[in-house]
Design a protein around this motif. Sequence first.
Motif, PDB file in Angstrom:
ATOM      1  N   ARG A   1      53.683  -3.514 -34.520  1.00 42.26           N
ATOM      2  CA  ARG A   1      54.167  -3.725 -33.142  1.00 42.26           C
ATOM      3  C   ARG A   1      54.475  -2.412 -32.430  1.00 42.26           C
ATOM      4  O   ARG A   1      55.260  -2.375 -31.497  1.00 42.26           O
ATOM      5  CB  ARG A   1      55.385  -4.634 -33.114  1.00 42.26           C
ATOM      6  N   THR A   2      53.852  -1.318 -32.872  1.00 42.77           N
ATOM      7  CA  THR A   2      54.059  -0.028 -32.217  1.00 42.77           C
ATOM      8  C   THR A   2      52.784   0.487 -31.550  1.00 42.77           C
ATOM      9  O   THR A   2      52.796   1.562 -30.974  1.00 42.77           O
ATOM     10  CB  THR A   2      54.524   1.040 -33.213  1.00 42.77           C
ATOM     11  N   GLY A   3      51.689  -0.246 -31.679  1.00 43.33           N
ATOM     12  CA  GLY A   3      50.410   0.203 -31.141  1.00 43.33           C
ATOM     13  C   GLY A   3      49.489   0.790 -32.196  1.00 43.33           C
ATOM     14  O   GLY A   3      48.328   1.071 -31.918  1.00 43.33           O
ATOM     15  N   ALA A   4      49.976   0.984 -33.417  1.00 44.30           N
ATOM     16  CA  ALA A   4      49.150   1.574 -34.479  1.00 44.30           C
ATOM     17  C   ALA A   4      47.939   0.689 -34.780  1.00 44.30           C
ATOM     18  O   ALA A   4      46.816   1.189 -34.891  1.00 44.30           O
ATOM     19  CB  ALA A   4      49.974   1.796 -35.740  1.00 44.30           C
ATOM     20  N   SER A   5      48.150  -0.612 -34.911  1.00 46.52           N
ATOM     21  CA  SER A   5      47.037  -1.533 -35.202  1.00 46.52           C
ATOM     22  C   SER A   5      45.996  -1.488 -34.099  1.00 46.52           C
ATOM     23  O   SER A   5      44.797  -1.465 -34.356  1.00 46.52           O
ATOM     24  CB  SER A   5      47.548  -2.964 -35.349  1.00 46.52           C
ATOM     25  N   ARG A   6      46.460  -1.453 -32.872  1.00 47.97           N
ATOM     26  CA  ARG A   6      45.551  -1.405 -31.723  1.00 47.97           C
ATOM     27  C   ARG A   6      44.735  -0.109 -31.730  1.00 47.97           C
ATOM     28  O   ARG A   6      43.524  -0.135 -31.511  1.00 47.97           O
ATOM     29  CB  ARG A   6      46.346  -1.532 -30.437  1.00 47.97           C
ATOM     30  N   ARG A   7      45.384   1.019 -32.017  1.00 49.81           N
ATOM     31  CA  ARG A   7      44.659   2.293 -32.051  1.00 49.81           C
ATOM     32  C   ARG A   7      43.614   2.301 -33.166  1.00 49.81           C
ATOM     33  O   ARG A   7      42.487   2.766 -32.970  1.00 49.81           O
ATOM     34  CB  ARG A   7      45.637   3.461 -32.229  1.00 49.81           C
ATOM     35  N   LEU A   8      43.971   1.773 -34.331  1.00 49.20           N
ATOM     36  CA  LEU A   8      43.018   1.736 -35.446  1.00 49.20           C
ATOM     37  C   LEU A   8      41.847   0.809 -35.149  1.00 49.20           C
ATOM     38  O   LEU A   8      40.691   1.150 -35.407  1.00 49.20           O
ATOM     39  CB  LEU A   8      43.730   1.304 -36.730  1.00 49.20           C
ATOM     40  N   MET A   9      42.124  -0.357 -34.581  1.00 51.47           N
ATOM     41  CA  MET A   9      41.042  -1.290 -34.260  1.00 51.47           C
ATOM     42  C   MET A   9      40.142  -0.712 -33.170  1.00 51.47           C
ATOM     43  O   MET A   9      38.925  -0.895 -33.208  1.00 51.47           O
ATOM     44  CB  MET A   9      41.617  -2.646 -33.842  1.00 51.47           C
ATOM     45  N   GLN A  10      40.725   0.021 -32.223  1.00 47.96           N
ATOM     46  CA  GLN A  10      39.918   0.677 -31.190  1.00 47.96           C
ATOM     47  C   GLN A  10      38.955   1.674 -31.819  1.00 47.96           C
ATOM     48  O   GLN A  10      37.786   1.743 -31.433  1.00 47.96           O
ATOM     49  CB  GLN A  10      40.819   1.378 -30.166  1.00 47.96           C
ATOM     50  N   GLU A  11      39.435   2.452 -32.782  1.00 51.84           N
ATOM     51  CA  GLU A  11      38.563   3.405 -33.490  1.00 51.84           C
ATOM     52  C   GLU A  11      37.429   2.663 -34.197  1.00 51.84           C
ATOM     53  O   GLU A  11      36.277   3.096 -34.158  1.00 51.84           O
ATOM     54  CB  GLU A  11      39.362   4.222 -34.511  1.00 51.84           C
TER      55      GLU A  11
END
Length: 149
Positions: free
Chosen positions: A89-99
Amino acid sequence: MRLDWDYRVADLLQLAESFTKETKYPITYSPEGATEYLWRLLNDPNTSVFIDYFNDICTGGIIVYRANQFQHEYFGYVLKMYVHPKFRRTGASRRLMQEAVQWFDENDCVVSFETAIAGIGEDKLYINLLKKFGYVPEGTAFIRYRREL
């Protein structure tokens, strides 16, 4: 960022240990097995490993792979993805999935797959994240078709 075999691998190994402890499966973390597995992946030209940091702290990682064993086109696969519980819930998952999605598109993957395992299939936040990146559920897998660039 593309990860090469350097000090950051230790961060990934710690993530792997955390993941192993968090899963509901009756498994025990193997430092030797994890190191060998990462070494093989990092030396495979069809694999990429991305790691996310926040204030020099490793928050999570994702391993992606492409293959075209039976067809001309490439299929993409999310082999592993894990974000430490403190950083969900900090944006880490979103950044990794974007990569991962960007890598699949740049590496001509016409379809990419993510399977929900280790209890992740019950995680509504993760399922919603996959849907935001264009994945749709098909059985136990989530599938994303490449958008034309």
